[in-house]
Structures are given as structure tokens and as C-alpha cells.
Design a protein around this motif. Structure first.
Motif, PDB file in Angstrom:
ATOM      1  N   LEU A  81      41.913  24.730  42.020  1.00 38.71           N
ATOM      2  CA  LEU A  81      42.912  25.181  41.058  1.00 38.71           C
ATOM      3  C   LEU A  81      43.928  26.005  41.819  1.00 38.71           C
ATOM      4  N   SER A  82      45.203  25.633  41.715  1.00 39.31           N
ATOM      5  CA  SER A  82      46.224  26.292  42.517  1.00 39.31           C
ATOM      6  C   SER A  82      47.505  26.503  41.723  1.00 39.31           C
ATOM      7  N   GLY A  83      48.125  27.658  41.940  1.00 35.53           N
ATOM      8  CA  GLY A  83      49.349  28.061  41.247  1.00 35.53           C
ATOM      9  C   GLY A  83      50.594  27.452  41.847  1.00 35.53           C
ATOM     10  N   PRO A  84      51.672  28.163  41.804  1.00 32.04           N
ATOM     11  CA  PRO A  84      51.783  29.616  41.811  1.00 32.04           C
ATOM     12  C   PRO A  84      51.600  30.224  40.421  1.00 32.04           C
ATOM     13  N   THR A  85      50.830  31.281  40.408  1.00 36.33           N
ATOM     14  CA  THR A  85      50.593  32.028  39.174  1.00 36.33           C
ATOM     15  C   THR A  85      50.463  33.506  39.506  1.00 36.33           C
ATOM     16  N   PHE A  86      50.570  34.328  38.480  1.00 33.03           N
ATOM     17  CA  PHE A  86      50.327  35.755  38.606  1.00 33.03           C
ATOM     18  C   PHE A  86      49.294  36.134  37.560  1.00 33.03           C
ATOM     19  N   ALA A  87      48.253  36.827  37.991  1.00 29.01           N
ATOM     20  CA  ALA A  87      47.143  37.157  37.096  1.00 29.01           C
ATOM     21  C   ALA A  87      47.608  37.864  35.829  1.00 29.01           C
ATOM     22  N   HIS A  88      48.494  38.850  35.970  1.00 31.57           N
ATOM     23  CA  HIS A  88      48.938  39.605  34.789  1.00 31.57           C
ATOM     24  C   HIS A  88      49.658  38.705  33.787  1.00 31.57           C
ATOM     25  N   GLU A  89      50.463  37.769  34.289  1.00 28.16           N
ATOM     26  CA  GLU A  89      51.192  36.868  33.393  1.00 28.16           C
ATOM     27  C   GLU A  89      50.254  35.888  32.694  1.00 28.16           C
ATOM     28  N   VAL A  90      49.291  35.342  33.442  1.00 27.39           N
ATOM     29  CA  VAL A  90      48.321  34.417  32.844  1.00 27.39           C
ATOM     30  C   VAL A  90      47.505  35.150  31.781  1.00 27.39           C
ATOM     31  N   ALA A  91      47.026  36.346  32.122  1.00 27.11           N
ATOM     32  CA  ALA A  91      46.222  37.125  31.176  1.00 27.11           C
ATOM     33  C   ALA A  91      47.012  37.513  29.932  1.00 27.11           C
TER      34      ALA A  91
ATOM     35  N   LEU B 213      41.545  34.504  34.316  1.00 28.43           N
ATOM     36  CA  LEU B 213      40.995  33.196  33.946  1.00 28.43           C
ATOM     37  C   LEU B 213      39.938  33.347  32.846  1.00 28.43           C
ATOM     38  N   ALA B 214      39.137  34.397  32.904  1.00 23.28           N
ATOM     39  CA  ALA B 214      38.156  34.647  31.838  1.00 23.28           C
ATOM     40  C   ALA B 214      38.867  34.878  30.509  1.00 23.28           C
ATOM     41  N   ALA B 215      39.984  35.590  30.538  1.00 22.29           N
ATOM     42  CA  ALA B 215      40.747  35.841  29.304  1.00 22.29           C
ATOM     43  C   ALA B 215      41.242  34.532  28.700  1.00 22.29           C
ATOM     44  N   VAL B 216      41.717  33.619  29.537  1.00 20.19           N
ATOM     45  CA  VAL B 216      42.176  32.312  29.048  1.00 20.19           C
ATOM     46  C   VAL B 216      40.994  31.517  28.493  1.00 20.19           C
ATOM     47  N   MET B 217      39.887  31.497  29.238  1.00 20.90           N
ATOM     48  CA  MET B 217      38.724  30.715  28.805  1.00 20.90           C
ATOM     49  C   MET B 217      38.162  31.248  27.488  1.00 20.90           C
ATOM     50  N   ALA B 218      38.251  32.558  27.268  1.00 22.18           N
ATOM     51  CA  ALA B 218      37.749  33.143  26.015  1.00 22.18           C
ATOM     52  C   ALA B 218      38.598  32.734  24.815  1.00 22.18           C
TER      53      ALA B 218
ATOM     54  N   THR C  81      39.528  48.372  36.848  1.00 25.00           N
ATOM     55  CA  THR C  81      39.605  48.374  38.306  1.00 25.00           C
ATOM     56  C   THR C  81      40.652  47.379  38.806  1.00 25.00           C
ATOM     57  N   PHE C  82      40.692  46.184  38.248  1.00 23.49           N
ATOM     58  CA  PHE C  82      41.542  45.125  38.792  1.00 23.49           C
ATOM     59  C   PHE C  82      42.635  44.628  37.854  1.00 23.49           C
ATOM     60  N   LEU C  83      42.509  44.852  36.558  1.00 28.57           N
ATOM     61  CA  LEU C  83      43.509  44.357  35.605  1.00 28.57           C
ATOM     62  C   LEU C  83      43.631  45.363  34.463  1.00 28.57           C
ATOM     63  N   ALA C  84      43.996  46.571  34.821  1.00 32.68           N
ATOM     64  CA  ALA C  84      44.061  47.674  33.856  1.00 32.68           C
ATOM     65  C   ALA C  84      45.075  47.398  32.754  1.00 32.68           C
ATOM     66  N   GLY C  85      44.739  47.859  31.563  1.00 32.09           N
ATOM     67  CA  GLY C  85      45.655  47.766  30.439  1.00 32.09           C
ATOM     68  C   GLY C  85      45.511  46.509  29.608  1.00 32.09           C
ATOM     69  N   LEU C  86      44.720  45.559  30.046  1.00 33.67           N
ATOM     70  CA  LEU C  86      44.532  44.320  29.295  1.00 33.67           C
ATOM     71  C   LEU C  86      43.242  44.415  28.494  1.00 33.67           C
ATOM     72  N   LYS C  87      43.359  44.343  27.188  1.00 34.54           N
ATOM     73  CA  LYS C  87      42.174  44.330  26.329  1.00 34.54           C
ATOM     74  C   LYS C  87      41.570  42.933  26.389  1.00 34.54           C
ATOM     75  N   LEU C  88      40.290  42.854  26.724  1.00 31.13           N
ATOM     76  CA  LEU C  88      39.601  41.574  26.870  1.00 31.13           C
ATOM     77  C   LEU C  88      38.815  41.225  25.613  1.00 31.13           C
ATOM     78  N   SER C  89      38.644  39.969  25.391  1.00 33.79           N
ATOM     79  CA  SER C  89      37.871  39.476  24.260  1.00 33.79           C
ATOM     80  C   SER C  89      36.405  39.871  24.403  1.00 33.79           C
ATOM     81  N   SER C  90      35.771  40.121  23.275  1.00 31.55           N
ATOM     82  CA  SER C  90      34.332  40.399  23.281  1.00 31.55           C
ATOM     83  C   SER C  90      33.534  39.129  23.584  1.00 31.55           C
TER      84      SER C  90
END
Length: 184
Positions: free
Chosen positions: A132-142, A20-25, A52-61
């Protein structure tokens, strides 16, 4: 949600909170995320990754992590993404803020069997609430996959304001007034 330092903050640095932070950024200049784990805070701030929780995803600064729950009062709205078993304690520790709480945790509290919105209503009776409710998957949203998600609140004007706040081209919230149905 008038003119806060951060338009939106995320309480919970797990996979879903990070997604969700990745989307908001993508739609806001700065996003504040609170995580309990110091290694998550350091990883997001230093390496722009939550290994730790979402390895491999580069996050926005644009995503700024903190371990200090007091900083969340600088946010116009808060996405509460802690596990259901920790929502009560986390909201009780959150300093007073008028920010709407957008509850993103699934499930019920083990001891009371209360849904997350019921817990939040008990602990933070003065904060506007939505779910806020899915169904969603964190990796797909990110990863930016197209996502349709339900934003449920009894207050349609709050729902409209929150939808405008969190909507992105690939992340589309749809309002419902059925809070319990969205949680279940």
C-alpha cells in the motif's frame, strides 16, 4: 480472509497505523491494532486517542489495541505499518497465520538495502503479499480527507479482495501489478 474474529488488523501503532485503523473502523465492526508501546495501547483502549503519535484525533471505540503480537492471528488480513527497520523482526515474531500481509512501510532495510516486500518474502514466504503506497499524510487520512492510494500486488484476485476490504468512501485504493514501482 474467510471468517476471522477481526476482518483486518494493523501491526504498528504509529501515526500511519493509527490513521489506517481509523479508516478501517469506519467500515468494519472491530479493528485490532498492535503497538509496541504500552502507553499507546492504554491510550487507544482507555481514552480512544493515540496522544503519542496522532494527538488530537478521537478514535472509534471499535479500535481495540493490544501489545500482544499473538492476537494478530485472529485477523483476516494484516496491514504491516511498522518502520522498515523493524519489519523483519516484527514479521519473524508474528505467529504463523495465512493472512495476507499488506505492507505499508516505506524505505529499505539499512543493513541489506532490501525493500519491505523483499524482507517480507524472505521472512514470511507463505503469506500472500501486497503493498500500500501513497503519497498520503496520516493526519489527512485520519481526518477523512479524500485519499487515493495504490495497492500493488502481482496477484490481481488478491488485489481485488484487499481493495474491497480496505476501501472507504474517502479512501480509495487502486490496483497495480507493479509492486517494486509502488514501493519505490
Amino acid at each position: 480472509m474467510s471468517n476471522p474474529k477481526y476482518p483486518v488488523g494493523i501491526i504498528g501503532g504509529g501515526a500511519w497505523g493509527t490513521a489506517l485503523a481509523a479508516v478501517m473502523a469506519q467500515i468494519h465492526d472491530d479493528v485490532l491494532i498492535w503497538a509496541r508501546e504500552p502507553e499507546v495501547v492504554a491510550g487507544i483502549n482507555d481514552a480512544h486517542e493515540n496522544s503519542t503519535f496522532l494527538a488530537g484525533l478521537k478514535l472509534s471505540s471499535k479500535i481495540i489495541a493490544t501489545g500482544d503480537l499473538n492476537r494478530m492471528v485472529d485477523c483476516g488480513a494484516l496491514l504491516v505499518v511498522t518502520p522498515a527497520q523493524h519489519v523483519r523482526a516484527t514479521l519473524a515474531a508474528l505467529p504463523e497465520t495465512p493472512a495476507p500481509l499488506l505492507l505499508c512501510a516505506k524505505g529499505s532495510e539499512a543493513d541489506t538495502q532490501l525493500l519491505v516486500a523483499d524482507i517480507a518474502s524472505q521472512v514470511r514466504p507463505d503469506n500472500p503479499l501486497a503493498v500500500l503506497s501513497g503519497p498520503t499524510f496520516a493526519h489527512e487520512v485520519a481526518a477523512g480527507k479524500p485519499t487515493a492510494i495504490t495497492l500493488a500486488t502481482a496477484n490481481q484476485s488478491l488485489g481485488s479482495a484487499l481493495m474491497r476490504l480496505i476501501a472507504a468512501p474517502h479512501f480509495r485504493p487502486y490496483w497495480s501489478n507493479d509492486v517494486v514501482g509502488a514501493e519505490i
